[in-house]
Write an enzyme that holds these catalytic residues in place. Structure first.
Site, PDB file in Angstrom:
ATOM      1  N   ASP A  89      -9.516   3.974   3.340  1.00  0.00           N
ATOM      2  CA  ASP A  89      -8.364   3.733   4.202  1.00  0.00           C
ATOM      3  C   ASP A  89      -8.288   4.867   5.220  1.00  0.00           C
ATOM      4  OD1 ASP A  89      -7.212   5.866   2.901  1.00  0.00           O
ATOM      5  OD2 ASP A  89      -5.778   4.671   1.766  1.00  0.00           O
ATOM      6  N   SER A  90      -7.455   4.707   6.215  1.00  0.00           N
ATOM      7  CA  SER A  90      -7.573   5.538   7.420  1.00  0.00           C
ATOM      8  C   SER A  90      -6.747   6.809   7.399  1.00  0.00           C
ATOM      9  CB  SER A  90      -7.122   4.716   8.630  1.00  0.00           C
ATOM     10  OG  SER A  90      -5.735   4.435   8.524  1.00  0.00           O
ATOM     11  N   GLY A  91      -5.860   6.949   6.421  1.00  0.00           N
ATOM     12  CA  GLY A  91      -4.876   8.026   6.473  1.00  0.00           C
ATOM     13  C   GLY A  91      -3.560   7.548   7.049  1.00  0.00           C
ATOM     14  N   GLY A  92      -3.549   6.342   7.598  1.00  0.00           N
ATOM     15  CA  GLY A  92      -2.332   5.812   8.206  1.00  0.00           C
ATOM     16  C   GLY A  92      -1.188   5.659   7.224  1.00  0.00           C
ATOM     17  N   PHE A  93      -1.487   5.298   5.985  1.00  0.00           N
ATOM     18  CA  PHE A  93      -0.414   5.124   5.007  1.00  0.00           C
ATOM     19  C   PHE A  93       0.285   6.451   4.729  1.00  0.00           C
ATOM     20  CE2 PHE A  93       1.372   4.774   0.700  1.00  0.00           C
ATOM     21  CZ  PHE A  93       2.207   3.681   0.903  1.00  0.00           C
ATOM     22  N   ASP A 143      -3.480   3.535  11.775  1.00  0.00           N
ATOM     23  CA  ASP A 143      -2.274   2.817  12.183  1.00  0.00           C
ATOM     24  C   ASP A 143      -1.050   3.577  11.706  1.00  0.00           C
ATOM     25  OD1 ASP A 143      -2.634   2.374   9.430  1.00  0.00           O
ATOM     26  OD2 ASP A 143      -1.478   0.519   9.507  1.00  0.00           O
ATOM     27  N   GLN A 194       0.484  -5.192  11.753  1.00  0.00           N
ATOM     28  CA  GLN A 194       1.769  -4.636  11.341  1.00  0.00           C
ATOM     29  C   GLN A 194       2.894  -5.482  11.952  1.00  0.00           C
ATOM     30  OE1 GLN A 194       2.394  -2.460   9.123  1.00  0.00           O
ATOM     31  NE2 GLN A 194       0.677  -1.025   8.951  1.00  0.00           N
ATOM     32  N   GLY A 221       1.807  -2.575   5.763  1.00  0.00           N
ATOM     33  CA  GLY A 221       3.260  -2.492   5.841  1.00  0.00           C
ATOM     34  C   GLY A 221       3.989  -3.514   5.006  1.00  0.00           C
ATOM     35  N   ASP A 271      -6.206  -4.378  -2.991  1.00  0.00           N
ATOM     36  CA  ASP A 271      -6.323  -3.121  -3.716  1.00  0.00           C
ATOM     37  C   ASP A 271      -4.938  -2.759  -4.223  1.00  0.00           C
ATOM     38  OD1 ASP A 271      -5.212  -0.333  -2.343  1.00  0.00           O
ATOM     39  OD2 ASP A 271      -5.394  -1.979  -0.914  1.00  0.00           O
ATOM     40  N   CYS A 309     -11.316 -11.110 -24.912  1.00  0.00           N
ATOM     41  CA  CYS A 309     -11.687 -10.281 -23.757  1.00  0.00           C
ATOM     42  C   CYS A 309     -13.044  -9.627 -24.024  1.00  0.00           C
ATOM     43  CB  CYS A 309     -10.624  -9.212 -23.510  1.00  0.00           C
ATOM     44  SG  CYS A 309     -11.053  -8.052 -22.182  1.00  0.00           S
ATOM     45  N   CYS A 314     -12.110  -3.897 -25.572  1.00  0.00           N
ATOM     46  CA  CYS A 314     -11.734  -4.946 -26.530  1.00  0.00           C
ATOM     47  C   CYS A 314     -12.861  -5.272 -27.502  1.00  0.00           C
ATOM     48  CB  CYS A 314     -11.296  -6.202 -25.781  1.00  0.00           C
ATOM     49  SG  CYS A 314      -9.694  -6.016 -24.957  1.00  0.00           S
TER      50      CYS A 314
END
Length: 379
Positions: A89-93, A143, A194, A221, A271, A309, A314
């Site tokens: 991810d870009s760092g925008g978050f 962003d 966004q 967002g 994700d 599972c 498991c």
């Protein structure tokens, strides 16, 4: 290159070919913020549980150990011993999550490091340069993730800035991919839609960025405070305006039910930190809802976390033993739960892909959601 194999309603079954391998979609990306899954899960473990894509964080790796160090070590794949796709991810978050430590300007964002307080500047060009140094398979455009709720005026200004930043990201990535010392000259770029819960702003922005012929398109967002119903409505309205012949990525989402609903609305990349975070807090995901292993009822329960599972946990360990590890504060307990939860998510995506291929997604979604809502009484 993304190939749309089939659809079932609006649900997409696709395949993204990358320089680090093929990604079958819909896909859940396992989150390794600092180039590691929290919970002591190794890259060998990730392969065993069917992980297709690992996701790491540009901002965090820039702060520590430093993207230049990762580049000297041969890029993130070499650094963490992972030969399958990686999305950064870009760092925008962090513009959103570190609100008390940053100032947004047209050129970019001024941060204070959450680690040592040093001043950091990151704009579109810097984000692309860091991600190029990391040499991930897919880079995300830089962003702004606006707060929720936000005024219409703030949201429109923010989205307009994000569009200008996207153009700068695209130009800089094209330049970086042609440099002789770039580790991954085939790095892909995903843009981010966004607009918060403003339907018209979302749609206008989707139309605008769809013209840019990017490698993929994300919706950012969301899952930042609005209701699930509001998120589903935005997906319903916005996704049709993003190119169907490109991957559509819903960032930071979510619960198994969120994923099932979003797939039904045309999303094919996901994700979320939930499976690892909840595992570290003693919770296991099953097809009959979440279980809290700290409950006394599991003290002498000799069954696996979920009957049938096929995950390595498991196959070898009981609920009683895992509960004991948690009560004794042994790290192995967290590791086993995180491993199981990530397998559960990865296997859920396999089931989703198969249901779309067989054109029975509606029935599958309905049955799976009913089962997931069973709660702890069902397990």
């Amino acid at each position: 290159m993304y190939e749309l194999l089939t659809t079932d309603g609006r649900a997409k079954r696709g395949r993204l070919s990358t320089v680090h391998g093929v990604i079958e979609t819909p896909v859940f990306m396992n989150v390794g913020t600092a180039a590691a899954i929290k919970g002591a899960v190794s890259t060998m473990d990730l392969k065993e549980i069917g992980t297709q894509v690992e996701l790491s964080n540009t901002y965090h790796l820039h702060v520590r150990p430093g993207d230049e160090i990762v580049k000297k070590m041969g890029g993130i794949h070499s650094f963490m011993n992972w030969d399958r796709p990686v999305l950064t991810d870009s760092g925008g978050f962090q513009v959103f999550s570190l609100a008390g430590l940053r100032k947004i300007k047209e050129e970019g964002v001024y941060f204070q490091s959450h680690v040592d307080g040093r001043k950091i500047f990151m704009g579109p060009e810097e984000s692309m340069q860091i991600q190029s140094n990391l040499a991930s398979t897919i880079a995300m455009a830089f962003d702004e993730c606006p707060p929720y709720p936000a005024t219409r005026e703030y949201m429109q200004d923010s989205v307009d800035r994000t569009t200008r930043w996207l153009l700068r990201c695209k130009k800089e990535m094209e330049r970086l991919n042609h440099l002789p010392d770039t580790i991954n000259p085939h790095q892909m770029l995903f843009g981010i839609n966004q607009g918060g819960t403003f339907r018209d702003i979302r749609i206008a922005h989707a139309k605008q960025i769809a013209q840019m012929d990017l490698d993929g398109y994300a919706l950012g967002g969301l899952a930042v405070g609005e209701s699930h119903e509001a998120m589903y409505e935005i997906l319903e309205e916005t996704v049709p305006y993003l190119p169907q012949n490109k991957p559509t990525y819903l960032m930071g989402v979510g619960t198994p039910e969120n994923i099932l609903e979003a797939v039904d609305r045309g999303v094919d990349f996901f994700d979320c930190v939930y499976p690892a975070r909840n595992g570290r807090h003693g919770h296991a995901y099953t097809n009959h809802g979440k279980m809290n292993l700290m409950n006394a009822r599991y003290e002498t329960d000799g069954r696996p976390l979920e009957e049938g599972c096929q995950c390595p946990v498991c196959r070898h360990y009981t609920r009683a033993y895992i509960r004991h590890l948690l009560k004794a504060k042994e790290m192995l307990g967290l590791r086993l739960l995180v491993t199981h939860n990530l397998y559960f998510y990865n296997h859920l995506m396999e089931e989703i892909r198969q249901a779309i291929e067989e054109h029975r997604y509606q029935e599958f979604k309905k049955n799976k959601i009913n089962s997931l809502r069973g709660g702890e009484n069902g397990v």
